[in-house]
Design a protein around this motif. Structure first.
Motif: not given
Length: 85
Positions: A14-43
């Motif tokens: 369970k997430p401990r904080i609200a998604e809105e309180k994350l930095p912009g870079s973290a929110r952008a990475v979450m958007e990349i992972l939004e489809d719940h598909e595993p990705r490597t760091f380089s991807e």
């Protein structure tokens, strides 16, 4: 660094904080992972125009807060997968 592994019988983290309180870079990475598909760091880093350090810090923050999990890559032990639970 904390490592989480998701198994079928394990409760989701369970997430401990609200998604809105994350930095912009973290929110952008979450958007990349939004489809719940595993990705490597380089991807992930190839889809954004940031330094690898910024992506690494965003992933670290997302893992610590419970938004992203790190999963072992059985086909290539040098890499790990990042995904949203």
């Amino acid at each position: 660094m904390t490592t989480y592994t998701v198994t079928p019988n394990q409760d989701m983290i369970k997430p401990r904080i609200a998604e809105e309180k994350l930095p912009g870079s973290a929110r952008a990475v979450m958007e990349i992972l939004e489809d719940h598909e595993p990705r490597t760091f380089s991807e992930i880093s190839s889809q954004v125009a940031w330094a690898p350090r910024t992506v690494r810090n965003a992933l670290r923050r997302l893992i610590e807060e419970g938004f992203v999990v790190r999963k072992f890559n059985f086909t290539d032990a040098r890499q790990v997968f990042y995904l949203r639970p």
